[in-house]
Design an enzyme around this catalytic site. Structure first.
Site, PDB file in Angstrom:
ATOM      1  N   PRO A   2     -39.538  24.085  33.172  1.00 42.02           N
ATOM      2  CA  PRO A   2     -38.255  24.580  33.616  1.00 42.02           C
ATOM      3  C   PRO A   2     -37.134  23.614  33.330  1.00 42.02           C
ATOM      4  O   PRO A   2     -37.293  22.403  33.466  1.00 42.02           O
ATOM      5  CB  PRO A   2     -38.466  24.670  35.111  1.00 42.02           C
ATOM      6  CG  PRO A   2     -39.486  23.631  35.401  1.00 42.02           C
ATOM      7  CD  PRO A   2     -40.085  23.182  34.136  1.00 42.02           C
ATOM      8  N   GLU A   3     -36.014  24.160  32.959  1.00 43.29           N
ATOM      9  CA  GLU A   3     -34.799  23.375  32.827  1.00 43.29           C
ATOM     10  C   GLU A   3     -33.835  23.825  33.925  1.00 43.29           C
ATOM     11  O   GLU A   3     -34.223  24.587  34.797  1.00 43.29           O
ATOM     12  CB  GLU A   3     -34.199  23.584  31.429  1.00 43.29           C
ATOM     13  CG  GLU A   3     -35.190  23.276  30.319  1.00 43.29           C
ATOM     14  CD  GLU A   3     -34.609  23.446  28.938  1.00 43.29           C
ATOM     15  OE1 GLU A   3     -33.392  23.244  28.778  1.00 43.29           O
ATOM     16  OE2 GLU A   3     -35.362  23.780  28.022  1.00 43.29           O
TER      17      GLU A   3
END
Length: 271
Positions: A2-3
């Site tokens: 995830p960013e």
DNA sequence: ATACCGACCTGTCAGC
DNA sequence: TGCTGACAGGTCGGTA
């Protein structure tokens, strides 16, 4: 996995579902890898605590807790999802997935589960307000953004990925923002003109906000707190489009390796 | 201080 | 069908 947009989506989803809940039991797996704080210490501190708020700082999910009396003072539980981490709000009758490393039982009857096959994620306690390693991409001013890269001799993409400069940007949004700003990923950060960095500042914030609005990018296994996938992957213009025609000029998108990370860019649109 | 590289883990998928 | 190798959203520590 995830960013910033995916972490924001997860943090908001978890907040909506469990804020105000009290932790009745906290279970942590015995494998040491995902824990920066020893599991027994985390369990003791979290059990009986109330979850006041769940929010995002960089790529970290921060739980603001009120400890169970007689303990007092500032207490936060920090979750980093690494590459494959998931934070799920479930009912107890939902089968516990493989690779579940933490499970909090809440007074609402629901469970918060941390699942991470690859074990790159990290869990930790924090006693002072967590601020993250770098600057916040969504709120940094254009002037401060430009100043981050002054004198830097590394590629602009590598600089974007350095969490001590700017926290929250990862491989997808580095490639996507550089494409939208017309900047080649290998361009030396310190040699970019002020106007080009200002353009990058604008495009990066726009692409992050757009991705948040669409629930993030689900490239392989990313899901939000309910196990639902995001939709921003449909908006990717270069990421994972190597060999396909550029949506702007038709030139084949290149896939190269920069700093050990796969990098996607248009040789005509990005100079 | 800055920059680069491999290591850390497991799962999935393409190719043979 | 089954094996092998490449690859994956991230960080960290060692080295130059």
């Amino acid at each position: 996995m995830p960013e910033l947009p995916e972490v924001e989506t997860v943090a908001n989803g978890v907040h909506e579902r469990i804020h105000g809940s009290r932790v009745e039991q906290a279970w942590f797996g015995s494998k040491p890898e995902p824990f920066k704080t020893p599991p027994a210490e985390m369990a003791a501190a979290i059990t009986g605590a109330t979850i006041d708020r769940v929010h995002r700082v960089g790529k970290h999910i921060v739980f603001d807790l009120t400890p169970a009396p007689p303990a007092s003072g500032s207490l936060q539980w920090i979750v980093h999802l690494g590459m494959t981490g998931r934070l799920l709000v479930s009912t107890p009758d939902t089968p516990v997935p493989a690779h579940t490393h933490a499970l909090l039982t809440l007074d609402s009857g629901r469970e918060l589960r941390f699942v991470d096959a690859r074990r790159f994620g990290r869990l930790a306690l924090q006693r002072t307000a967590f601020t993250g390693p770098g600057a916040e991409p969504l709120t940094i001013s254009a002037d401060d953004f430009v100043a981050l890269f002054r004198g830097r001799k590394l590629a602009i993409k590598s600089a974007l990925l350095n969490q001590r400069l700017l926290h929250g940007v990862g491989n997808i949004y580095a490639d996507e923002s550089l494409f939208r700003a017309g900047i080649r990923p290998t361009h030396i950060a310190g040699r970019l003109s002020r106007p080009r960095l200002q353009r990058l500042h604008t495009e990066l914030r726009a692409v992050l906000r757009n991705a948040i609005a669409l629930g993030g990018s689900s490239v392989s296994d990313y899901v939000d707190a309910d196990g639902v996938r995001g939709f921003f992957q449909l908006e990717h213009r270069v990421y994972q489009r190597g060999g396909q025609p550029c949506l702007v000029c038709g030139t084949a998108i290149r896939r190269t390796v920069l700093g050990g990370r796969s990098t996607h860019w248009c040789p005509r649109c990005q100079s």
